[in-house]
Design a protein around this motif. Sequence first.
Motif, PDB file in Angstrom:
ATOM      1  N   HIS A  30       0.882  -1.537  -0.154  1.00  0.00           N
ATOM      2  CA  HIS A  30      -0.099   0.612  -0.288  1.00  0.00           C
ATOM      3  C   HIS A  30       0.233   0.933   0.277  1.00  0.00           C
ATOM      4  CE1 HIS A  30      -3.845  -2.403   0.527  1.00  0.00           C
ATOM      5  NE2 HIS A  30      -3.239  -2.458   1.575  1.00  0.00           N
ATOM      6  N   ALA A  31       1.796   1.404  -0.021  1.00  0.00           N
ATOM      7  CA  ALA A  31       2.686   2.486   0.560  1.00  0.00           C
ATOM      8  C   ALA A  31       3.616   2.937  -1.044  1.00  0.00           C
ATOM      9  CB  ALA A  31       3.857   2.362   1.564  1.00  0.00           C
ATOM     10  N   LEU A  89       8.764   6.873   2.468  1.00  0.00           N
ATOM     11  CA  LEU A  89       9.586   6.935   3.589  1.00  0.00           C
ATOM     12  C   LEU A  89       8.062   7.215   5.112  1.00  0.00           C
ATOM     13  CD1 LEU A  89      12.333   7.756   4.254  1.00  0.00           C
ATOM     14  CD2 LEU A  89      11.724  10.744   5.023  1.00  0.00           C
ATOM     15  N   ILE A  90       9.386   6.073   5.539  1.00  0.00           N
ATOM     16  CA  ILE A  90       8.647   4.806   6.953  1.00  0.00           C
ATOM     17  C   ILE A  90       9.965   5.589   7.795  1.00  0.00           C
ATOM     18  CG2 ILE A  90       7.875   2.935   7.730  1.00  0.00           C
ATOM     19  CD1 ILE A  90       6.642   3.420   5.255  1.00  0.00           C
ATOM     20  N   LEU A  91       9.168   6.400   9.277  1.00  0.00           N
ATOM     21  CA  LEU A  91       9.748   6.761  10.060  1.00  0.00           C
ATOM     22  C   LEU A  91       9.148   5.514  11.051  1.00  0.00           C
ATOM     23  CD1 LEU A  91       9.751   9.619   8.709  1.00  0.00           C
ATOM     24  CD2 LEU A  91       9.885  10.776  10.982  1.00  0.00           C
ATOM     25  N   ILE A 102      11.489  -3.070   8.507  1.00  0.00           N
ATOM     26  CA  ILE A 102      10.445  -2.858   7.598  1.00  0.00           C
ATOM     27  C   ILE A 102      11.573  -2.759   6.276  1.00  0.00           C
ATOM     28  CG2 ILE A 102       9.304  -1.009   6.276  1.00  0.00           C
ATOM     29  CD1 ILE A 102       8.560  -0.680   9.358  1.00  0.00           C
ATOM     30  N   ASN A 103      12.269  -1.968   5.765  1.00  0.00           N
ATOM     31  CA  ASN A 103      13.341  -1.559   5.133  1.00  0.00           C
ATOM     32  C   ASN A 103      13.374  -3.325   4.250  1.00  0.00           C
ATOM     33  OD1 ASN A 103      16.483  -1.464   3.908  1.00  0.00           O
ATOM     34  ND2 ASN A 103      15.113   0.649   3.479  1.00  0.00           N
ATOM     35  N   LEU A 104      14.371  -4.168   5.086  1.00  0.00           N
ATOM     36  CA  LEU A 104      14.110  -5.028   4.608  1.00  0.00           C
ATOM     37  C   LEU A 104      13.545  -6.024   3.907  1.00  0.00           C
ATOM     38  CD1 LEU A 104      16.802  -7.737   4.713  1.00  0.00           C
ATOM     39  CD2 LEU A 104      16.003  -8.795   6.682  1.00  0.00           C
ATOM     40  N   LEU A 105      12.452  -5.762   4.972  1.00  0.00           N
ATOM     41  CA  LEU A 105      11.032  -7.054   3.688  1.00  0.00           C
ATOM     42  C   LEU A 105      10.624  -6.286   3.338  1.00  0.00           C
ATOM     43  CD1 LEU A 105       9.976  -8.538   7.502  1.00  0.00           C
ATOM     44  CD2 LEU A 105      11.338  -9.478   5.793  1.00  0.00           C
ATOM     45  N   ASP A 155      12.160   3.059   2.175  1.00  0.00           N
ATOM     46  CA  ASP A 155      13.211   3.139   2.301  1.00  0.00           C
ATOM     47  C   ASP A 155      12.465   4.059   3.599  1.00  0.00           C
ATOM     48  OD1 ASP A 155      15.297   4.847   2.604  1.00  0.00           O
ATOM     49  OD2 ASP A 155      14.775   6.721   1.885  1.00  0.00           O
ATOM     50  N   THR A 156      13.420   3.602   4.676  1.00  0.00           N
ATOM     51  CA  THR A 156      13.113   3.972   6.416  1.00  0.00           C
ATOM     52  C   THR A 156      14.440   5.283   6.594  1.00  0.00           C
ATOM     53  OG1 THR A 156      14.611   2.693   6.644  1.00  0.00           O
ATOM     54  CG2 THR A 156      12.086   2.132   6.873  1.00  0.00           C
ATOM     55  N   LEU A 157      13.881   6.180   7.058  1.00  0.00           N
ATOM     56  CA  LEU A 157      15.352   7.032   8.093  1.00  0.00           C
ATOM     57  C   LEU A 157      15.873   6.548   8.578  1.00  0.00           C
ATOM     58  CD1 LEU A 157      15.596  10.337   7.868  1.00  0.00           C
ATOM     59  CD2 LEU A 157      13.763  10.171  10.444  1.00  0.00           C
ATOM     60  N   PHE A 158      16.097   5.098   9.111  1.00  0.00           N
ATOM     61  CA  PHE A 158      16.965   4.808  10.298  1.00  0.00           C
ATOM     62  C   PHE A 158      17.426   3.530   9.354  1.00  0.00           C
ATOM     63  CE2 PHE A 158      14.148   7.122  13.380  1.00  0.00           C
ATOM     64  CZ  PHE A 158      15.623   8.537  13.397  1.00  0.00           C
ATOM     65  N   LYS A 159      18.329   3.641   8.927  1.00  0.00           N
ATOM     66  CA  LYS A 159      19.444   1.976   8.400  1.00  0.00           C
ATOM     67  C   LYS A 159      20.023   1.511   9.129  1.00  0.00           C
ATOM     68  CE  LYS A 159      17.314   3.817   3.523  1.00  0.00           C
ATOM     69  NZ  LYS A 159      17.727   5.331   4.003  1.00  0.00           N
TER      70      LYS A 159
END
Length: 341
Positions: free
Chosen positions: A103-104, A109-111, A120-123, A127-131
């Motif tokens: 859905h996104a 960007l996911i915080l 979340i970034n892996l699965l 893109d996430t703010l923190f990696k």
Amino acid sequence: MLAWFAWLWFSPGSPPYRYQLAEEGPASKFPQLGLEAWPDLILARYEVYTEGVDQPLATGHVARRGQSAPVLLDWENRTSELLTSLDSKLPELAALSAAIAKHAPQDALILAWWDTSRQINLLSARDTLFKSHVGEPLIAPAMWRERTDAIRAYENKFWGAVPGDDERRKFQRFADALLAEPQQGAAILRELAGTREAYIAIHVTDLYKLGLMRPSQFDITYKNFPMEGNMHGLIGYLKQWMQDNTFITYTLQSLNDKMVRGYFLRDPKSSQTLVAQMLPFTQSQPLDLQALQLIYQQGGYWVYKIPGGKDAQADAPVQSTPQSAPPSTPREPAPAAPAGG
């Protein structure tokens, strides 16, 4: 246990525990995890041991793609003390990640807390703010506090993905947002996200992690309760325990079929923070939150859209029922259904 304490006493420069690989392989080797949708992942199960204790203190599954740094997927503490991470359920994470991937928008960007962000970034391939493995707060028993430097060095070496100064600064700003009053907190989240369409995912365990990081700003504690008898009996006991210990509100996390964990806030200021208003405490109602738009709930996870950004004109009003959430959020919070139940 005497051998454990003796080893700790005479080995002040060593970490007081070790991760031991129990098994490793593709997702097909771990059918019980339900990760068939991610066949490219290499999975591993680790157990945590300390000297003088034969049984593992905790266990968890990690995943990596190719030569990337490992990411913790789930965790189970097997002692009364919390060790390095808080308990979590992989089915809830998998459902959350699949929903985000579906859905996104691709450029969203996911915080989220840094550990949830890496998952979340892996699965979800979003893109996430923190990696990086920010490693805050350090979760360790009181008896290990003198080993903080050794623990941090061991954690950094095991997990890799050490953050830079800018990412650490942004993570502290993220904590500022969660501790602010809702409108101010939402503004800080938008500041961090820039002009991109952005969402924030919160898990109930973030409450305790935030309290460890900022104890003077967020007064929280937890207690585990056995699931015996009916829910009404448990709620009555929780209320009495809360009153006896001068707490003002609580929310619950389901650990398994036999145990729930209650998170308790002591003061009104803590209960009025953005993070407390985003979760179903007895004095909050996520569906009523105006600063953010609730769009999804899965187990202990709550996902909100952050208003503003380039799509500000297209922001829809808060829906009465978020996707995958129950028809209404009760004033008395019930624990999430046990995984697989």
